[in-house]
Write a protein that holds these residues in place. Structure first.
Motif, short mmCIF file in Angstrom:
data_model
loop_
_atom_site.label_atom_id
_atom_site.label_comp_id
_atom_site.label_asym_id
_atom_site.label_seq_id
_atom_site.Cartn_x
_atom_site.Cartn_y
_atom_site.Cartn_z
N ILE A 64 0.86 -1.18 0.00
CA ILE A 64 0.00 0.00 0.00
C ILE A 64 0.90 1.24 0.00
O ILE A 64 1.80 1.35 0.84
N PRO A 65 0.71 2.15 -0.95
CA PRO A 65 1.60 3.32 -1.04
C PRO A 65 1.73 4.07 0.28
O PRO A 65 0.74 4.24 1.01
N ASN A 66 2.93 4.48 0.58
CA ASN A 66 3.26 5.29 1.77
C ASN A 66 3.01 4.58 3.08
O ASN A 66 2.79 5.21 4.12
N THR A 67 2.99 3.24 3.06
CA THR A 67 2.84 2.46 4.28
C THR A 67 3.79 1.26 4.21
O THR A 67 4.40 1.00 3.17
N ASN A 68 3.86 0.53 5.32
CA ASN A 68 4.58 -0.75 5.35
C ASN A 68 3.62 -1.93 5.32
O ASN A 68 3.96 -3.04 5.72
N LEU A 69 2.40 -1.68 4.86
CA LEU A 69 1.36 -2.70 4.80
C LEU A 69 1.21 -3.20 3.37
O LEU A 69 1.48 -2.49 2.40
N TRP A 70 0.74 -4.45 3.25
CA TRP A 70 0.59 -5.09 1.95
C TRP A 70 -0.82 -5.66 1.81
O TRP A 70 -1.50 -5.95 2.80
N THR A 71 -1.25 -5.81 0.57
CA THR A 71 -2.50 -6.49 0.25
C THR A 71 -2.23 -7.45 -0.92
O THR A 71 -1.16 -7.41 -1.54
N LEU A 72 -3.20 -8.26 -1.23
CA LEU A 72 -3.15 -9.02 -2.48
C LEU A 72 -3.22 -8.06 -3.66
O LEU A 72 -3.62 -6.90 -3.52
N SER A 73 -2.83 -8.53 -4.83
CA SER A 73 -3.00 -7.73 -6.03
C SER A 73 -4.49 -7.48 -6.26
O SER A 73 -5.36 -8.14 -5.67
N GLN A 74 -4.81 -6.53 -7.11
CA GLN A 74 -6.21 -6.22 -7.38
C GLN A 74 -6.97 -7.44 -7.90
O GLN A 74 -8.09 -7.74 -7.44
N ASP A 93 -6.21 -10.62 -7.47
CA ASP A 93 -6.31 -11.64 -6.43
C ASP A 93 -7.29 -11.21 -5.34
O ASP A 93 -7.95 -12.05 -4.72
N MET A 94 -7.39 -9.91 -5.08
CA MET A 94 -8.35 -9.43 -4.11
C MET A 94 -9.78 -9.76 -4.55
O MET A 94 -10.62 -10.20 -3.76
N ILE A 95 -10.04 -9.56 -5.83
CA ILE A 95 -11.36 -9.88 -6.38
C ILE A 95 -11.61 -11.39 -6.33
O ILE A 95 -12.69 -11.85 -5.92
N LEU A 96 -10.62 -12.17 -6.74
CA LEU A 96 -10.77 -13.62 -6.76
C LEU A 96 -10.94 -14.19 -5.35
O LEU A 96 -11.69 -15.14 -5.14
N HIS A 97 -10.24 -13.60 -4.38
CA HIS A 97 -10.41 -14.04 -2.99
C HIS A 97 -11.83 -13.78 -2.52
O HIS A 97 -12.47 -14.64 -1.92
N SER A 98 -12.34 -12.58 -2.80
CA SER A 98 -13.71 -12.25 -2.41
C SER A 98 -14.71 -13.19 -3.08
O SER A 98 -15.68 -13.64 -2.46
N ALA A 99 -14.46 -13.51 -4.35
CA ALA A 99 -15.37 -14.39 -5.10
C ALA A 99 -15.37 -15.81 -4.53
O ALA A 99 -16.43 -16.42 -4.33
N THR A 100 -14.18 -16.34 -4.27
CA THR A 100 -14.11 -17.71 -3.75
C THR A 100 -14.66 -17.79 -2.33
O THR A 100 -15.31 -18.77 -1.96
N HIS A 101 -14.42 -16.75 -1.54
CA HIS A 101 -14.96 -16.73 -0.18
C HIS A 101 -16.49 -16.76 -0.21
O HIS A 101 -17.12 -17.46 0.58
N LEU A 102 -17.09 -16.00 -1.13
CA LEU A 102 -18.55 -15.96 -1.21
C LEU A 102 -19.13 -17.24 -1.79
O LEU A 102 -20.01 -17.85 -1.19
N PHE A 103 -18.64 -17.64 -2.96
CA PHE A 103 -19.31 -18.73 -3.68
C PHE A 103 -18.82 -20.12 -3.27
O PHE A 103 -19.50 -21.10 -3.55
N TRP A 104 -17.68 -20.21 -2.61
CA TRP A 104 -17.19 -21.52 -2.14
C TRP A 104 -17.14 -21.61 -0.62
O TRP A 104 -16.82 -22.65 -0.09
N GLY A 105 -17.49 -20.53 0.07
CA GLY A 105 -17.42 -20.54 1.54
C GLY A 105 -18.65 -21.09 2.21
O GLY A 105 -18.60 -21.53 3.36
#
Length: 332
Positions: free
Chosen positions: A201-211, A213-225
């Motif tokens: 994440i710009p100007n921080t020491n924090l990280w996220t998934l790529s855009q 992968d963020m979408i795919l994670h949300s999708a799998t969590h919803l439809f396969w969770g």
């Protein structure tokens, strides 16, 4: 947008950006508030008014929305403090702190984080370093909820996360993931690819998934969770992610499709694109949706899944359910 004999459209209309909004009666506003509260999107509804100008609420509704916003702001302060403390622990471990789901949305200041209320802080760490992370976090007050030997072995061998950890003083809950889907699932991707594509994440020491992968994670969590109680909120997450990312990068639709194919997550992406478009008129290019359908010879399956998901993903309120809804959720 979906049409139904029940009244889910009352809430859904407020989340559709392009639809003309007709005036609501007092009774409809009251029902709308109850639907939003039950679906866990009352604070988010506030931002559809304040930031997106999707509707203009009457004064007596404003007080409910402002109250929900204050609750969200209070939770956001708690989350920010916990992330600050976790960052200290991960600096000692010499590891990047990769945030997931609601925590990531909040830290990255994405639209999907506005009014997004959640109960756990989710992070992603390499499986090979799980023991290091657990031991390191103990020194900062995080302890695992007690489990018997059978459940502990099950988590270690099959799940994509550790048992939840809780802070002994602050009581906050932490979920430590090493993948985005349980390893029992045939779609479980190679987690190394997720780490390789993670973004700071710009100007921080924090990280996220790529855009993507963020979408795919949300999708799998919803439809396969299998957790459809908050399905409407999670589908709204996907709508906001897709809108914001595609506004800044029109090529993301194609990189997203390629990434899903590479990770073996084609089917969750297909459902995510189909149902965000059906519920919220998410501007998914027709070529992407048509390609997904043309590559699958299962017209009957699509019709069946429509019958199930259009019920299961509606707001979890009695006014949005019919006699088949419980059956649809059970089948899914």
């Amino acid at each position: 947008m979906i049409k139904d004999k029940t009244q889910p459209a009352l809430l859904i209309k407020q989340f559709v950006f392009s639809e003309d909004k007709s005036a609501l009666s007092n009774e409809e506003w009251e029902l709308l508030l109850r639907q939003a509260r039950t679906a866990g999107v009352l604070a988010r509804l506030c931002f559809y008014w304040k930031k997106f100008n999707n509707f203009v609420p009457p004064d007596y509704v404003v007080s409910h929305l402002n109250s929900a916003e204050k609750y969200w702001l209070s939770q956001k302060r708690v989350v920010n403090w916990e992330v600050f403390k976790l960052l200290h622990a991960f600096n000692e471990l010499n590891m990047p702190l990769i945030l997931l789901k609601g925590t990531a949305y909040s830290a990255a200041n994405l639209n999907v984080g506005l009014g997004r209320v959640f109960s756990d802080i989710d992070i992603l760490v390499p499986k090979a370093r799980l023991n290091d992370v657990v031991e390191g976090l103990k020194w900062h007050g995080w302890i695992a909820d007690p489990l018997d030997d059978y459940d502990r072995r099950y988590y270690e061998r099959w799940m994509h996360e550790l048992p939840p950890m809780r802070h002994i003083k602050r009581g906050t809950s932490l979920d430590i993931h090493h993948n985005i889907i349980p390893e029992t699932c045939s779609l479980c991707p190679n987690s190394e690819f997720l780490f390789e594509s993670a973004k700071q994440i710009p100007n921080t020491n924090l990280w996220t998934l790529s855009q993507e992968d963020m979408i795919l994670h949300s999708a799998t969590h919803l439809f396969w969770g299998g957790e459809f109680e908050s399905g409407f909120r999670d589908l709204s997450d996907l709508d906001l992610l897709l809108r914001e990312f595609s506004e800044n990068n029109h090529r993301i639709w194609f990189s997203l499709a390629e990434r899903a194919k590479f990770l073996g997550l084609d089917e969750p992406l297909f459902y995510a694109l189909r149902y965000t478009n059906k519920f919220f008129q998410t501007p998914v290019p027709s070529s992407i949706l048509d390609d997904k359908v043309s590559n699958r010879h299962f017209d009957f399956k699509i019709r069946m899944m429509d019958a199930l998901f259009l019920r299961a993903l509606g707001p979890n309120h009695p006014s949005c359910r019919d006699w088949l809804t419980n059956l649809a959720v059970w089948l899914l």
